[in-house]
Design an enzyme around this catalytic site. Structure first.
Site, PDB file in Angstrom:
ATOM      1  N   ASP A  11      43.966  37.250  44.417  1.00 62.41           N
ATOM      2  CA  ASP A  11      43.094  36.914  43.281  1.00 62.41           C
ATOM      3  C   ASP A  11      43.972  36.306  42.187  1.00 62.41           C
ATOM      4  O   ASP A  11      44.912  36.953  41.715  1.00 62.41           O
ATOM      5  CB  ASP A  11      42.400  38.194  42.776  1.00 62.41           C
ATOM      6  N   ASP A 109      38.681  31.649  43.207  1.00 65.05           N
ATOM      7  CA  ASP A 109      40.100  32.048  43.058  1.00 65.05           C
ATOM      8  C   ASP A 109      40.458  33.303  43.837  1.00 65.05           C
ATOM      9  O   ASP A 109      41.450  33.946  43.549  1.00 65.05           O
ATOM     10  CB  ASP A 109      40.446  32.222  41.571  1.00 65.05           C
ATOM     11  N   GLU A 110      39.658  33.640  44.836  1.00 63.58           N
ATOM     12  CA  GLU A 110      39.812  34.949  45.465  1.00 63.58           C
ATOM     13  C   GLU A 110      39.451  34.887  46.946  1.00 63.58           C
ATOM     14  O   GLU A 110      38.441  34.288  47.303  1.00 63.58           O
ATOM     15  CB  GLU A 110      38.852  35.882  44.723  1.00 63.58           C
TER      16      GLU A 110
HETATM   17  P1  TTP Z   1      38.074  36.293  37.984  1.00 64.09           P
HETATM   18  O1  TTP Z   1      39.064  36.327  39.101  1.00 64.09           O
HETATM   19  O2  TTP Z   1      37.113  37.415  37.880  1.00 64.09           O
HETATM   20  O3  TTP Z   1      38.850  36.264  36.587  1.00 64.09           O
HETATM   21  P2  TTP Z   1      40.199  35.537  36.195  1.00 64.09           P
HETATM   22  O4  TTP Z   1      40.861  34.900  37.353  1.00 64.09           O
HETATM   23  O5  TTP Z   1      39.949  34.613  35.048  1.00 64.09           O
HETATM   24  O6  TTP Z   1      41.071  36.715  35.619  1.00 64.09           O
HETATM   25  P3  TTP Z   1      41.761  37.905  36.432  1.00 64.09           P
HETATM   26  O7  TTP Z   1      43.223  37.760  36.175  1.00 64.09           O
HETATM   27  O8  TTP Z   1      41.193  39.149  35.833  1.00 64.09           O
HETATM   28  O9  TTP Z   1      41.411  37.732  37.873  1.00 64.09           O
HETATM   29  O10 TTP Z   1      37.261  34.954  38.018  1.00 64.09           O
HETATM   30  C1  TTP Z   1      37.833  33.727  38.443  1.00 64.09           C
HETATM   31  C2  TTP Z   1      37.303  32.601  37.618  1.00 64.09           C
HETATM   32  O11 TTP Z   1      35.887  32.551  37.703  1.00 64.09           O
HETATM   33  C3  TTP Z   1      37.621  32.736  36.143  1.00 64.09           C
HETATM   34  O12 TTP Z   1      38.883  32.183  35.815  1.00 64.09           O
HETATM   35  C4  TTP Z   1      36.489  31.996  35.500  1.00 64.09           C
HETATM   36  C5  TTP Z   1      35.334  32.164  36.455  1.00 64.09           C
HETATM   37  N1  TTP Z   1      34.430  33.200  35.917  1.00 64.09           N
HETATM   38  C6  TTP Z   1      33.334  32.813  35.161  1.00 64.09           C
HETATM   39  O13 TTP Z   1      33.087  31.628  34.952  1.00 64.09           O
HETATM   40  N2  TTP Z   1      32.519  33.775  34.637  1.00 64.09           N
HETATM   41  C7  TTP Z   1      32.767  35.106  34.808  1.00 64.09           C
HETATM   42  O14 TTP Z   1      32.004  35.951  34.293  1.00 64.09           O
HETATM   43  C8  TTP Z   1      33.886  35.495  35.606  1.00 64.09           C
HETATM   44  C9  TTP Z   1      34.204  36.941  35.828  1.00 64.09           C
HETATM   45  C10 TTP Z   1      34.687  34.510  36.127  1.00 64.09           C
HETATM   46 MG    MG Z   2      41.086  35.975  39.180  1.00 63.52          MG
END
Ligand code: TTP
Ligand code: MG
Length: 396
Positions: A11, A109-110
């Site tokens: 992730d 991203d995961e």
């Molecule tokens: P996430 O992996 O949940 O968040 P992140 O990568 O920004 O941060 P983390 O380090 O906690 O993993 O989500 C991936 C992408 O998806 C994030 O960069 C932006 C998008 N996203 C949204 O647009 N809305 C949301 O509510 C979430 C959770 C994510």
């Molecule tokens: Mg992320």
């Protein structure tokens, strides 16, 4: 699959914000918020994500942008550049596939990677995880958090534990030790309601849950009580799902009353195409054949199919075919009322195994739109957003 399993959950950290910081060095180390325009605190819409520097001020994903502005007015606020993030995502997935072909995409991203057989290319499973992180950093200048475990659930929990830039390994012999101290809401399927109900039974940690008799949990929660008990004991047989056995994917809709209202019928077709596209995408599948089914009043049923030169799972391409098929069908029987419509995707292949995930720039754009819709739906539920079908098609 026999023998021990080694599953990676990867992730990316602060994904959208990290890309913006990478591309503009002036933003490094600063609070960066990606999302709607804050309009000096009067803006509507929400935060997509923010850098870890902004998280220290209490800014977080899905927060109203006005609140984010109030919490951290000095942050740099940027709009969402989905196409760009999607290109980075495609690059990441290409890197994942150098580790193993067994990839289950979860979001932009995961992903889950099953490295049970391929880790030997890198040494140990741990070394494979290290190599993946290094490769991501070297080729994208971004950081990923990685969990390595014998089950999907543990891998996902592990990747979250040392964010950002984390790497947590859970070995099979330590799986139970790892889970025991965590609170029950870390288990898949435990939301706030179940958490409160479990607390009422004196169960706070996964260890508390694992020690109960399964019968007691089944009494309180039915079959899902059994699943919870298994998960708490580290039993999670779910596989990394690359390909499904499905031969076809279809959805149908029966109208409340037989209808010849073309707008109503079109709206039905749009939502069926959306459902089929999403189901294909969630299983990493593409279809070469798209079929339309129409049942007229009186139960006469017709199907019309079209085979494409390239397999797809994109909503707009599926809808385009369905629209064409429907138009031709309607010319033959223009006035008859319609009882049911259906959309089927068949001739399926795995989308994830192709070397080049998103070859043409238009596909890249489409991929961006689909991912954006998926993220919003995951956060805000079905029905929160729709593809702008009608308008998109008219422009062709
Ligand atoms: P996430 O992996 O949940 O968040 P992140 O990568 O920004 O941060 P983390 O380090 O906690 O993993 O989500 C991936 C992408 O998806 C994030 O960069 C932006 C998008 N996203 C949204 O647009 N809305 C949301 O509510 C979430 C959770 C994510
Ligand atoms: Mg992320």
């Amino acid at each position: 699959m026999h023998g021990p399993r080694f599953i990676i959950h990867v992730d990316m950290d602060a994904f959208f914000a990290a890309i913006e910081q990478r591309d503009n060095p002036q933003l490094a180390g600063r609070p960066v918020v990606v999302g709607a325009d804050p309009k000096n605190g009067r803006g509507r819409g929400v935060v997509s994500t923010c850098s870890y520097e902004a998280r220290r001020f209490g800014v977080h994903s899905a927060q109203p942008i006005s609140q984010a502005f109030a919490a951290c007015p000095q942050a740099v606020f940027l709009p969402v550049d989905m196409e760009h993030y999607q290109r980075v995502s495609a690059q990441l997935y290409a890197l994942f596939s150098t580790c193993t072909p067994e990839i289950e995409p979860v979001s932009i991203d995961e992903a889950f990677l099953d490295i049970s057989t391929t880790y030997k290319l890198f040494g140990t499973p741990y070394q494979a995880a290290v190599a993946l992180k290094e490769r991501i950093r070297r080729e994208t200048s971004l950081t990923a958090s990685v969990g390595l475990a014998p089950t999907k659930m543990a891998a996902k929990i592990a990747s979250d534990l040392r964010k950002p830039d984390g790497l947590v390994e859970v070995r099979a012999e330590n799986l139970y030790e790892f889970l025991r101290p965590l609170t029950v809401d870390k288990l898949w399927g435990v939301g706030n309601k179940t958490k409160v109900a479990l607390e009422g039974m004196g169960i706070v940690t996964i260890g508390d849950l694992a020690r109960r008799r399964p019968q007691e949990l089944v009494k309180a929660f039915g079959k899902s009580g059994w699943d919870l008990w298994q998960l708490a004991n580290g039993i999670d047989p779910r596989q990394v799902e690359v390909e499904s056995e499905a031969k076809s994917i279809s959805n149908e809709l029966t109208f409340e009353r037989d209808t010849q209202d073309s707008e109503q019928i079109n709206a039905g077709l749009i939502s069926l195409c959306e459902q089929v596209s999403e189901r294909l995408r969630s299983q990493g599948l593409k279809a070469r054949t798209i079929s339309l089914k129409v049942r007229l009043e009186g139960f006469q049923t017709y199907t019309r199919a079209k085979t494409l030169s390239e397999p797809t799972n994109f909503y707009d391409l599926i809808y385009y075919q369905i629209q064409q098929l429907f138009r031709v069908f309607r010319q033959a029987s223009p006035k008859r009322k319609i009882r049911l419509v259906g959309v089927k995707a068949s001739n399926l292949s795995s989308g994830a195994l192709e070397g080049n995930l998103f070859p043409d720039p238009k596909d890249n754009q489409r991929e961006g739109v689909h991912q954006a819709v998926e993220v919003i739906r995951a956060k805000f539920g079905e029905g929160s957003i729709y593809h702008a079908a009608g308008r998109q098609m008219k422009r062709r």
